[in-house]
Design an enzyme around this catalytic site. Structure first.
Site, PDB file in Angstrom:
ATOM      1  N   LYS A  68     -12.066  40.845  12.971  1.00  0.00           N
ATOM      2  CA  LYS A  68     -10.656  40.511  13.203  1.00  0.00           C
ATOM      3  C   LYS A  68      -9.777  41.629  12.673  1.00  0.00           C
ATOM      4  CE  LYS A  68      -8.403  37.324  10.823  1.00  0.00           C
ATOM      5  NZ  LYS A  68      -7.960  35.990  10.359  1.00  0.00           N
ATOM      6  N   ARG A 111      -8.662  28.214  12.174  1.00  0.00           N
ATOM      7  CA  ARG A 111      -9.724  28.227  11.158  1.00  0.00           C
ATOM      8  C   ARG A 111      -9.180  28.027   9.756  1.00  0.00           C
ATOM      9  NH1 ARG A 111      -8.492  32.282   7.254  1.00  0.00           N
ATOM     10  NH2 ARG A 111      -9.060  34.383   7.979  1.00  0.00           N
ATOM     11  N   GLN A 139       1.528  28.115  10.191  1.00  0.00           N
ATOM     12  CA  GLN A 139       0.348  27.535   9.561  1.00  0.00           C
ATOM     13  C   GLN A 139       0.555  26.092   9.136  1.00  0.00           C
ATOM     14  OE1 GLN A 139      -3.255  26.708   8.491  1.00  0.00           O
ATOM     15  NE2 GLN A 139      -2.704  28.571   9.572  1.00  0.00           N
ATOM     16  N   GLY A 223      -1.587  30.384   1.004  1.00  0.00           N
ATOM     17  CA  GLY A 223      -0.657  31.398   1.496  1.00  0.00           C
ATOM     18  C   GLY A 223      -0.812  32.759   0.841  1.00  0.00           C
ATOM     19  N   ALA A 224      -0.989  32.794  -0.483  1.00  0.00           N
ATOM     20  CA  ALA A 224      -1.071  34.052  -1.219  1.00  0.00           C
ATOM     21  C   ALA A 224      -2.420  34.722  -0.969  1.00  0.00           C
ATOM     22  CB  ALA A 224      -0.875  33.801  -2.713  1.00  0.00           C
ATOM     23  N   SER A 297      -7.765  29.762  -1.458  1.00  0.00           N
ATOM     24  CA  SER A 297      -8.329  30.510  -0.344  1.00  0.00           C
ATOM     25  C   SER A 297      -7.506  31.764  -0.092  1.00  0.00           C
ATOM     26  CB  SER A 297      -8.341  29.641   0.921  1.00  0.00           C
ATOM     27  OG  SER A 297      -8.730  30.402   2.050  1.00  0.00           O
TER      28      SER A 297
END
Length: 327
Positions: A68, A111, A139, A223-224, A297
């Site tokens: 990606k 995902r 998101q 987000g971070a 994440s």
């Protein structure tokens, strides 16, 4: 032959249930040691407040190979563009030949939501009915969609630093998903009333006060993605059981953890598990209803690879997409 899959094609092909299953399978495969995934390569564009990321992955058990290319430009919404834009290239693992090019932005959004659902399945209370979301960007919808797929949600609370965006998001999502969605005027109103919290922003400073988190809450901090970004404060990471997508990625990129580690608030040993360890049953995600849990994440390339391969396989079966020939 190379097949091009547009966002419209991907929306036609993929369901959230399938994406969740594919992502969970990818983490199982990773936990079994059958994946080769380097830490993603970032190229900073500081003059324009942007980042370009390269994310390759090989899943050996399922023979999935792909890369990606994703750009993150937080100021893009000012130009009516998404802050995350991506392209995915899928290769034949046997030969290395490219077989598909697809909209990586939709793959990323889907995902990411699916990964939060997998983590929450193991870490949140099964009876969770109220979801709180920080951020009203692209998101946010995928988080709502994914978590509604796994939990019996009855209400969603959303906070955005621009109230009009939270209000618009609430109206659109309530109509689309047939669930109560309420904009909140203060962060603490979201935190105190939610069973599951999601932070889906590009903030460099915490978006709520950790002292407001109630016992039993599960948090997906998604987000971070750089060492300088921080959506949750030190009170949260001190109190919570911490699970990450990967140790390697978190200790290289997760400002939510790296900043408290650098300050001596926590140590890397306070990270309880990788998500794959929960999926494989090596560790238990939640041990009680009053436990506060945190899934941090930064994004992991196997998530994209598994979702892209799912889309490609279904496209072949259904004859979806545009064949653009060989290189």
């Amino acid at each position: 032959m190379i097949r091009f899959l547009s966002r419209k094609d991907l929306k036609q092909l993929l369901t959230m249930e399938e994406a969740i299953a594919a992502v969970e399978g990818a983490f199982r495969e990773y936990g079994e040691g059958r994946c080769h995934v380097p830490v993603r390569l970032p190229v900073e564009v500081p003059e324009l407040d942007g980042t370009l990321l390269l994310m390759p992955a090989f899943l050996g058990g399922s023979e999935i190979l792909g890369t990606k290319l994703v750009s993150v430009y937080p100021r893009n919404p000012e130009k009516t563009l998404p802050s995350v834009i991506a392209l995915y290239v899928l290769n034949d693992a046997q030969t290395g030949q490219p077989v598909a090019i697809m909209d990586g932005t939709y793959i990323t959004n889907l995902r990411t939501g699916a990964t939060s659902a997998v983590a929450s399945k193991y870490m949140a209370r099964k009876s969770s009915t109220v979801l709180g979301i920080f951020g009203a960007g692209a998101q946010a919808e995928f988080q709502l969609w994914a978590l509604k797929t796994v939990f019996p949600l009855r209400k969603v609370l959303v906070y955005n630093r621009t109230p009009v965006k939270a209000e618009a998001f609430a109206r659109e999502m309530e109509a689309k998903y047939e669930i109560s969605v309420e904009p909140a005027s203060r962060p603490e109103a979201v935190v105190r009333d939610s069973h599951i919290l999601v932070t889906a922003t590009t903030s460099t400073t915490p978006v709520f006060q950790g002292r407001d988190v109630t016992p039993g809450t599960h948090i997906n901090a998604i987000g971070a993605f750089t060492p300088q970004m921080q959506e949750v404060d030190e009170a949260v990471v001190q109190e919570a059981k911490i699970v990450v997508d990967t140790y390697q990625g978190a200790l290289a990129e997760a400002g939510d953890l790296l900043i408290p580690i650098q300050r001596g608030v926590i140590s890397k040993e306070d990270i309880y598990a990788e998500l794959s360890e929960l999926v494989l049953g090596k560790k238990v995600g939640r041990t009680g209803d009053l436990e506060i849990t945190l899934f941090k994440s930064v994004g992991f390339a196997i998530e994209d690879a598994a979702t892209a391969k799912l889309a490609y396989d279904k496209a072949l079966q259904q004859g979806v997409g545009t064949v653009i020939g060989d290189l």
